[in-house]
Design an enzyme around this catalytic site. Structure first.
Site, PDB file in Angstrom:
ATOM      1  N   GLY A 159      -9.600  -6.134   8.579  1.00  0.00           N
ATOM      2  CA  GLY A 159      -8.291  -5.419   9.252  1.00  0.00           C
ATOM      3  C   GLY A 159      -8.163  -6.060  10.592  1.00  0.00           C
ATOM      4  O   GLY A 159      -7.358  -6.925  10.949  1.00  0.00           O
TER       5      GLY A 159
ATOM      6  N   GLN B 128       0.747  -1.172  -0.017  1.00  0.00           N
ATOM      7  CA  GLN B 128      -0.102   0.058  -0.134  1.00  0.00           C
ATOM      8  C   GLN B 128       0.872   1.162   0.044  1.00  0.00           C
ATOM      9  O   GLN B 128       1.731   1.366   0.730  1.00  0.00           O
ATOM     10  CB  GLN B 128      -1.014  -0.204   1.148  1.00  0.00           C
ATOM     11  CG  GLN B 128      -1.889   1.142   1.001  1.00  0.00           C
ATOM     12  CD  GLN B 128      -2.920   1.477   2.430  1.00  0.00           C
ATOM     13  OE1 GLN B 128      -2.158   1.926   3.363  1.00  0.00           O
ATOM     14  NE2 GLN B 128      -4.017   1.165   2.193  1.00  0.00           N
TER      15      GLN B 128
ATOM     16  N   TYR C 177      -6.055  11.143   3.997  1.00  0.00           N
ATOM     17  CA  TYR C 177      -4.493  11.438   3.336  1.00  0.00           C
ATOM     18  C   TYR C 177      -4.285  12.036   2.033  1.00  0.00           C
ATOM     19  O   TYR C 177      -5.380  12.556   1.370  1.00  0.00           O
ATOM     20  CB  TYR C 177      -3.732  10.077   3.465  1.00  0.00           C
ATOM     21  CG  TYR C 177      -3.651   9.638   5.087  1.00  0.00           C
ATOM     22  CD1 TYR C 177      -3.040  10.215   5.976  1.00  0.00           C
ATOM     23  CD2 TYR C 177      -4.426   8.256   5.315  1.00  0.00           C
ATOM     24  CE1 TYR C 177      -3.254   9.700   7.362  1.00  0.00           C
ATOM     25  CE2 TYR C 177      -4.446   8.078   6.440  1.00  0.00           C
ATOM     26  CZ  TYR C 177      -3.781   8.545   7.657  1.00  0.00           C
ATOM     27  OH  TYR C 177      -3.930   8.264   8.802  1.00  0.00           O
TER      28      TYR C 177
END
Length: 376
Positions: free
Chosen positions: A329, A101, A184
């Protein structure tokens, strides 16, 4: 769960099942230098043995300029490439696949962090607008986010993403996932609240989507069909979030264009309170069903969903054809054998120790590689 545990073609590779491990910030790399460690190798290897069909690495910085935390790995130098190569080799030997990622934090970095100082660069973002929030506990005074410097030429950042992809390929990754979620850098370009530019990179929906699309095209030049995108249209994390119609217009346009690129998958992060902090007593995000809203735009692109997906729901989503796969996750943090447990019908009863999720204290192995597993 017969549908969840069937192979799936993604780009040029085939993954053994539809149960992926999403990117998880764990902060166990070396300090200044951000090189992956032997402990990180053990962590990823455990979860590959535990049956993850596709592992997505923790957010991996594309440049020394762009850091928010300490002990976060990067992909801008050869030492980092060598460290990641040990990890990808171990994951492959265990029968799993792994994407890197690629991550740049934009305005959520701080000028006083060690990596930012070492870069000699200011904190860059689409516009000179500070995000509300932030909490740099490792810096004196626990400062919050600062007003960033508007990047004059975003093409510079696109080139950094491409270089990181080249390094990821050398490190043995099967593909790359562009981190376009959670407020982000990529998300900052998309959001009208953080992007106030009046040039070709801002203002209109098409212009705000340009940066994301151009980065994806640069990554495709390196990895071909083994490029993916993660977005969170219903998240308010890091002070982003638009009204419903603007969200629908922005991400609807983006994904229609993304659908033309031949990506291996798009990961849609569903609404969750965890990614919707309060500012001045009000939640920042606009809650809506991201799969229902944006799935129709991705007619030729495999869809994964992420955020609070249970095993039973995962099977239903895959078996009904609504998604190609799911990412989990937090379940992978405390269950290194998560997929094997689900497949065997075992209880998911390990409890996440939140005190050791990030960094891990004096012993970084605690709460990282010491969770109970029935597999090894």
């Amino acid at each position: 769960m017969p549908s969840l545990f069937t192979p799936l073609q993604l780009g040029s590779i085939t993954i053994p099942n539809r149960l992926g491990m999403s990117a998880l910030t764990r902060n166990r790399a070396s300090s200044l230098g951000t090189v992956p460690t032997e402990l990180m190798k053990q962590y990823y290897e455990q979860r590959a043995i535990g049956g993850a069909g596709l592992i997505v690495s923790e957010g991996t910085l594309i440049t020394r300029q762009g850091g928010e935390f300490v002990y976060v790995p990067g992909l801008w130098n050869k030492s980092q490439v060598a460290g990641w190569k040990k990890i990808t080799d171990a994951v492959h030997a265990a029968g799993s696949k792994i994407y890197a990622q690629l991550w740049h934090l934009g305005r959520t970095a701080h000028p006083d962090t060690p990596e930012q100082i070492a870069s000699g660069e200011p904190v860059y973002a689409p516009s000179a607008l500070a995000a509300r929030g932030g909490r740099f506990d490792f810096l004196p005074g626990n400062p919050k986010y600062v007003t960033p410097t508007e990047i004059q030429d975003p093409a510079v950042l696109i080139a950094q993403f491409k270089t990181a992809a080249i390094n990821a390929k050398e490190a043995g990754f099967d593909g790359v996932e562009l981190h376009g979620a959670n407020g982000y850098l990529v998300h900052q370009f998309l959001d009208s609240g953080s992007n106030k530019r009046t040039d070709k990179w801002g203002s209109s929906v098409e212009n705000r989507a340009r940066f994301c699309l151009e980065v994806l095209r640069a990554l495709i030049e390196v990895f071909g069909p083994d490029v993916s995108l993660k977005i969170s249209p219903a998240a308010g994390y890091n002070d982003v979030g638009m009204e419903l119609q603007e969200s629908l217009d922005t991400f609807g346009y983006l994904l229609k264009e993304v659908n033309k690129l031949g990506l291996s998958y798009v990961a849609l992060v569903r609404y969750t309170l965890f990614l919707d902090p309060e500012f001045d007593g009000k939640r920042r995000a606009t809650e809506h069903d991201v799969l229902k809203s944006y799935g129709p735009s991705l007619t030729d692109t495999p869809i994964f969903v992420n955020a609070s997906v249970t095993p039973a729901e995962a099977e239903e989503l895959v078996s009904s054809g609504k998604v190609a796969g799911v990412f989990i996750g937090m379940g992978w943090i405390s269950h290194p054998d998560l997929a094997k447990r689900i497949q065997a019908g075992r209880t998911l009863d390990n409890v996440v120790d939140w005190k050791t999720v990030y960094e891990g204290g004096s012993d970084p192995a605690v709460g990282y590689v010491d969770y109970e597993s029935a597999v090894y």
